[in-house]
Scaffold this active site. Structure first.
Site, mmCIF file in Angstrom:
data_model
loop_
_atom_site.group_PDB
_atom_site.id
_atom_site.type_symbol
_atom_site.label_atom_id
_atom_site.label_comp_id
_atom_site.label_asym_id
_atom_site.label_seq_id
_atom_site.Cartn_x
_atom_site.Cartn_y
_atom_site.Cartn_z
ATOM 1 N N ARG A 187 0.849 -1.196 0.000
ATOM 2 C CA ARG A 187 0.000 0.000 0.000
ATOM 3 C C ARG A 187 0.880 1.240 0.000
ATOM 4 O O ARG A 187 1.567 1.513 0.991
ATOM 5 C CB ARG A 187 -0.896 -0.031 1.253
ATOM 6 C CG ARG A 187 -2.161 0.798 1.144
ATOM 7 C CD ARG A 187 -2.863 0.876 2.483
ATOM 8 N NE ARG A 187 -2.112 1.698 3.415
ATOM 9 C CZ ARG A 187 -2.203 1.613 4.754
ATOM 10 N NH1 ARG A 187 -3.008 0.741 5.309
ATOM 11 N NH2 ARG A 187 -1.477 2.401 5.522
ATOM 12 N N HIS A 229 -4.286 4.266 4.475
ATOM 13 C CA HIS A 229 -5.357 3.256 4.419
ATOM 14 C C HIS A 229 -6.578 3.840 3.720
ATOM 15 O O HIS A 229 -7.108 3.281 2.767
ATOM 16 C CB HIS A 229 -5.716 2.800 5.841
ATOM 17 C CG HIS A 229 -6.980 2.012 5.918
ATOM 18 N ND1 HIS A 229 -7.089 0.743 5.414
ATOM 19 C CD2 HIS A 229 -8.204 2.330 6.409
ATOM 20 C CE1 HIS A 229 -8.335 0.296 5.601
ATOM 21 N NE2 HIS A 229 -9.024 1.245 6.201
ATOM 22 N N TYR A 278 3.158 5.733 10.923
ATOM 23 C CA TYR A 278 3.566 4.363 11.300
ATOM 24 C C TYR A 278 4.303 3.580 10.209
ATOM 25 O O TYR A 278 4.849 2.529 10.491
ATOM 26 C CB TYR A 278 2.340 3.555 11.768
ATOM 27 C CG TYR A 278 1.204 3.501 10.765
ATOM 28 C CD1 TYR A 278 1.217 2.569 9.737
ATOM 29 C CD2 TYR A 278 0.132 4.396 10.839
ATOM 30 C CE1 TYR A 278 0.183 2.516 8.816
ATOM 31 C CE2 TYR A 278 -0.901 4.356 9.914
ATOM 32 C CZ TYR A 278 -0.878 3.415 8.908
ATOM 33 O OH TYR A 278 -1.879 3.365 7.996
#
Ligand SMILES: [Mg+2]
Length: 360
Positions: free
Chosen positions: A256, A260, A269
């Site tokens: 990815r 998200h 993160y």
């Protein structure tokens, strides 16, 4: 001691990270028109995603899940499905949907909170986008059971993310598919992140594909950044499903390259080095490198493609922005054929509130 079962998970790839073939390509990939179409679709989806993210940032769109870096997974699936097959999407499947008579406008409507986006006017059989995690897999089992019962020559395909494979619904779906030998293909888009939970701590299992073994169904991994491999592997699984060979679980390995959703900030993160590394293996660049190495993508073609993709996205945006918004009471119109008493009361209350005299 005897050994009753051993785990072996195949990993399929045709183009390496630099777009160089690692083995003889499947027949369809020897046709450059087909490769250019895969390239067109991936670049279209990338442009669309970028535009919708920017619209969200400027208050013109609701929360949106981009598929940046995972275009080969959805585009490969879409190109492998026949129109007569059935598709049960999760929320990062715009690359499939655009190939199934679903308009970019409808995808935008869905994310803009307009329920009319789930109607799929040109496609009355596929299910709408599922936001709850892994529920669509169980719906797909039900549909595949019906297909089998009616002896139809079609397959069913459903997708989920890596996080979805930790859900009870995932295991339930796998078990049903195996037990009833259903014409069903599951594809996991393993983009290494379930929101902020890394694949490394999602499960102790070495691969997600091997979760199919307990259900007795065929399972394998594919390089999800190699659109040729995705189309080939998914296509074979769909053929097998239509021929009565039963279900398959495919884990497509991607990364990815985006948040998200627009409600997330992956910068908090994701390790920058990992991200930089992932950009080196992304799917659009990979196919482009291959096409360039074969002299099959000229700068003029690239410009043309850029222009036509931009025009297609612009057209959808224009249509979206000129839509008449749905009235507030329409929120009651889509879940039930007949509204339960409690919702009926709420609807009446809202209608009363919306009367001009009551709104000050
Ligand atoms: Mg994920």
């Amino acid at each position: 001691m005897t050994t009753n079962s051993k785990i072996a998970i195949s990993f399929i790839r045709y183009l390496d990270e630099n777009g160089r073939p690692v083995s003889s390509l499947p027949d369809f990939a020897k046709k450059y028109d087909e490769l250019l179409e895969l390239y067109r679709l991936m670049t279209l989806v990338r442009k669309f995603d970028a535009k919708v993210v920017s619209m969200q940032r400027t208050g013109q769109m609701g929360t949106f899940a981009s598929s940046l870096g995972q275009e080969a997974v959805s585009v490969g699936i879409g190109r492998a499905l026949k129109q007569t097959d059935l598709f049960f999407p999760y929320y990062r499947d715009q690359g499939v949907l655009v190939q199934r008579n679903v308009k970019l406008l409808e995808v935008m409507q869905f994310w803009g909170g307009d329920e009319r986006g789930s109607h799929f006017i040109g496609n009355k059989e596929d299910f709408p986008i599922a936001i709850p995690i892994a529920t669509q897999l169980v719906h797909a089992v039900g549909a595949a059971y019906a297909v089998k019962l009616r002896k139809q020559n079609r397959a069913v395909l459903s997708t989920c993310g890596d996080g979805g494979t930790s859900e009870g619904d995932f295991y339930t779906a796998l078990n049903g598919a195996g037990t009833w030998n259903l014409p069903l293909v599951f594809v996991i888009n393993n983009n290494q992140w379930a929101i902020s939970v890394s694949r490394k701590i999602q499960t102790k299992a070495k691969t997600l594909a091997q979760k199919g073994i307990a259900a007795g169904i065929d399972c394998l991994q594919v390089d999800g950044n190699d659109v040729i491999a995705v189309k080939e592997v998914v296509g074979e699984a769909l053929d097998k499903a239509r021929d009565g060979g039963g279900p398959t679980l495919i884990e497509a390995l991607s990364y990815r390259l985006c948040d998200h959703t627009t409600a997330d900030d992956a910068g908090r993160y994701v390790d920058k080095e990992d991200l930089d590394k992932a950009w080196q293996t992304e799917p659009v660049k990979r196919l482009k490198s291959y096409l360039l190495s074969k002299g099959r993508l000229s700068p003029e073609q690239e410009q043309e493609l850029e222009k036509s993709n931009q025009a297609e996205v612009n057209q959808a945006v224009e249509e979206y922005l000129s839509l008449t918004p749905q009235p507030p009471e329409s929120i009651f119109d889509y879940q039930y054929e007949n509204l339960p008493e409690a919702l009926l009361e709420q609807k009446e209350e809202l209608e009363l509130f919306l009367q001009p005299d009551n709104r000050n």
